[in-house]
Design an enzyme around this catalytic site. Structure first.
Site, PDB file in Angstrom:
ATOM      1  N   GLU A  48       6.976   3.428 -17.495  1.00 49.94           N
ATOM      2  CA  GLU A  48       6.712   2.192 -16.997  1.00 49.94           C
ATOM      3  C   GLU A  48       8.127   1.600 -16.783  1.00 49.94           C
ATOM      4  OE1 GLU A  48       3.648   1.374 -16.708  1.00 49.94           O
ATOM      5  OE2 GLU A  48       2.563   2.611 -18.170  1.00 49.94           O
ATOM      6  N   TYR A 129       3.274  -6.779 -19.333  1.00 53.55           N
ATOM      7  CA  TYR A 129       2.535  -5.819 -19.097  1.00 53.55           C
ATOM      8  C   TYR A 129       3.004  -4.725 -20.159  1.00 53.55           C
ATOM      9  CZ  TYR A 129       1.792  -1.273 -16.348  1.00 53.55           C
ATOM     10  OH  TYR A 129       1.773   0.182 -16.195  1.00 53.55           O
ATOM     11  N   ASP A 147      -1.904  -5.328 -15.163  1.00 52.82           N
ATOM     12  CA  ASP A 147      -1.161  -5.168 -13.838  1.00 52.82           C
ATOM     13  C   ASP A 147      -1.322  -5.983 -12.318  1.00 52.82           C
ATOM     14  OD1 ASP A 147      -1.978  -3.228 -13.104  1.00 52.82           O
ATOM     15  OD2 ASP A 147      -0.436  -1.803 -12.804  1.00 52.82           O
ATOM     16  N   CYS A 199      -9.911   2.668  -5.960  1.00 50.76           N
ATOM     17  CA  CYS A 199      -9.770   1.044  -5.859  1.00 50.76           C
ATOM     18  C   CYS A 199      -8.535   0.572  -4.769  1.00 50.76           C
ATOM     19  CB  CYS A 199     -10.593   0.362  -6.868  1.00 50.76           C
ATOM     20  SG  CYS A 199     -10.856  -0.769  -6.733  1.00 50.76           S
ATOM     21  N   CYS A 206     -15.335   3.194  -2.468  1.00 52.06           N
ATOM     22  CA  CYS A 206     -16.578   2.614  -3.046  1.00 52.06           C
ATOM     23  C   CYS A 206     -17.559   3.709  -3.480  1.00 52.06           C
ATOM     24  CB  CYS A 206     -16.882   1.225  -2.765  1.00 52.06           C
ATOM     25  SG  CYS A 206     -16.676   0.004  -2.302  1.00 52.06           S
ATOM     26  N   CYS A 209     -16.960   6.545  -6.040  1.00 55.26           N
ATOM     27  CA  CYS A 209     -16.129   5.284  -7.547  1.00 55.26           C
ATOM     28  C   CYS A 209     -17.246   5.513  -8.789  1.00 55.26           C
ATOM     29  CB  CYS A 209     -15.978   3.467  -7.086  1.00 55.26           C
ATOM     30  SG  CYS A 209     -15.515   2.867  -8.190  1.00 55.26           S
ATOM     31  N   CYS A 215     -20.331  -2.275 -10.001  1.00 53.22           N
ATOM     32  CA  CYS A 215     -19.570  -3.434  -9.830  1.00 53.22           C
ATOM     33  C   CYS A 215     -20.457  -4.391  -8.386  1.00 53.22           C
ATOM     34  CB  CYS A 215     -18.455  -2.383  -8.505  1.00 53.22           C
ATOM     35  SG  CYS A 215     -17.291  -2.987  -7.250  1.00 53.22           S
TER      36      CYS A 215
END
Ligand code: SF4
Length: 348
Positions: A48, A129, A147, A199, A206, A209, A215
């Site tokens: 990370e 984060y 994030d 995304c 989409c 997705c 959505c």
């Protein structure tokens, strides 16, 4: 404000979980969903921190090399600073490498990573984060990981019209609604993977997705998240002087180490201010108007009035011989000044 829609948090989260089981990216620091293995906090933390500044593709090699050399946090804590800085070279932002080492030493002194967000936040170089990511992924705590990727997915799923950064608290609240009590780590990774692979910022897919049905923003996805327009950059003005001797030598000075273009070569001149400044030539010479140079810096636009003169061999100032001068050694704005001044003067 978010528009009304029929997003069902439990169904959306379940669809994401299901999708992640089959589509999780294969990452060297990750334990695949459904596996009985427990993620190693050292791996999660190290990846990370590395990922904060670059892409997954770039981090893979660094991560592997770090683990070969320093297989656990105690080994990293015992490393030589210079070795760690050397291994970090190329990842940029060296303050992070220094904090990485400080953090490894503190964690080792404490006998291991703290397991909750607050304890992790107290460590050097760990922000909200990273704390949420390590707490949820490595320790299974319920933490909301935010994030840029997660913000984008939330803005679209909930059709948030409020521009960033004002929308941040609302996007956090939406992410919080979707975060399950159990499996928050996999959920966070699922949202991250969705943001990274489907995304995406420019062309969200989409059609494939997994949360398409819930959505609210899919029809305007490419326009979300909205961003507050940046205020126009101010314009600063100034004067700059290019003196050239008959042998072609140029009067140049090294700019102060601190500040804009610190330590680089430049032509002498006035300060750069938002209000027009009066100016006096640095010494008497047949100064000619050589036009205006425009240049944009991150925080302002600059307009420099260029004055050029052919000066005698004993003129004041530090001159660089023509043979030692190459305009590519100048920062861009000074290269523009050189071209304008050069064009205004007769050949040396
Ligand atoms: Fe993003 Fe489109 Fe999926 Fe909505 S449907 S979450 S906009 S990829």
């Amino acid at each position: 404000m978010s528009s009304a829609h029929n997003l069902n948090p439990a169904e959306t989260t379940a669809a994401l979980r299901e999708w992640y089981r089959g589509a999780a990216r294969d990452l060297p620091w990750r334990v695949p969903p459904g596996s009985n293995r427990v993620p190693d906090p050292y791996h999660v933390w190290l990846s990370e921190v590395m990922l904060q500044q670059t892409t997954v593709a770039a981090v893979r090699g660094y991560f592997r090399r770090f683990l070969l050399r320093w297989p656990d946090v105690a080994a990293l804590a015992a490393a030589d600073d210079a070795d760690v800085m050397g291994a970090w070279a190329g990842l940029g932002y060296y303050a992070r490498a220094r904090n990485l080492l400080k953090c490894a030493r503190e964690v080792t002194a404490q006998g291991g990573f703290p397991t909750d967000e607050a304890g992790l936040r107290a460590l050097p170089g760990i922000g909200p984060y990273t704390a949420a990511a390590v707490a949820s992924i490595a320790f299974g705590a319920r933490a909301v990981v935010m994030d840029g990727n997660v913000e984008r997915v939330m803005a679209r799923l909930f059709a948030v019209e409020t521009p960033l950064p004002d929308a941040k608290p609302l996007l956090y609240a939406h992410a919080d609604r979707l975060t399950p009590d159990a499996g928050a780590g996999d959920h966070a990774q699922a949202v991250m993977d969705l943001g990274a692979t489907i995304c995406t910022p420019k062309k969200p897919a989409c059609g494939i997705c997994p949360v398409h049905s819930w959505c609210a923003g899919r029809l305007q996805a490419a326009a979300l998240p909205r961003k507050r327009p940046k205020p126009p950059k101010p314009i600063r003005v100034g004067h700059v002087f290019m003196a050239r001797r008959a042998d072609g030598a140029l009067w140049l000075e090294q700019r102060p180490q601190k500040g804009l273009l610190g330590g680089m070569l430049g032509f002498p001149g006035s300060d750069w201010c938002e209000d027009p400044v009066g100016f006096a030539p640095p010494f008497a010479a047949p100064w000619q108007e050589a036009g205006e140079v425009r240049h944009s810096f991150t925080h302002f636009h600059l307009r420099l009035a260029v004055h050029a003169a052919s000066v005698p061999m004993d003129a004041p100032g530090d001159y660089i011989a023509a043979a030692h001068f190459c305009d590519s050694a100048l920062p861009t704005v000074m290269r523009k000044v050189f071209r304008a001044g050069h064009a205004a003067l007769a050949p040396a």
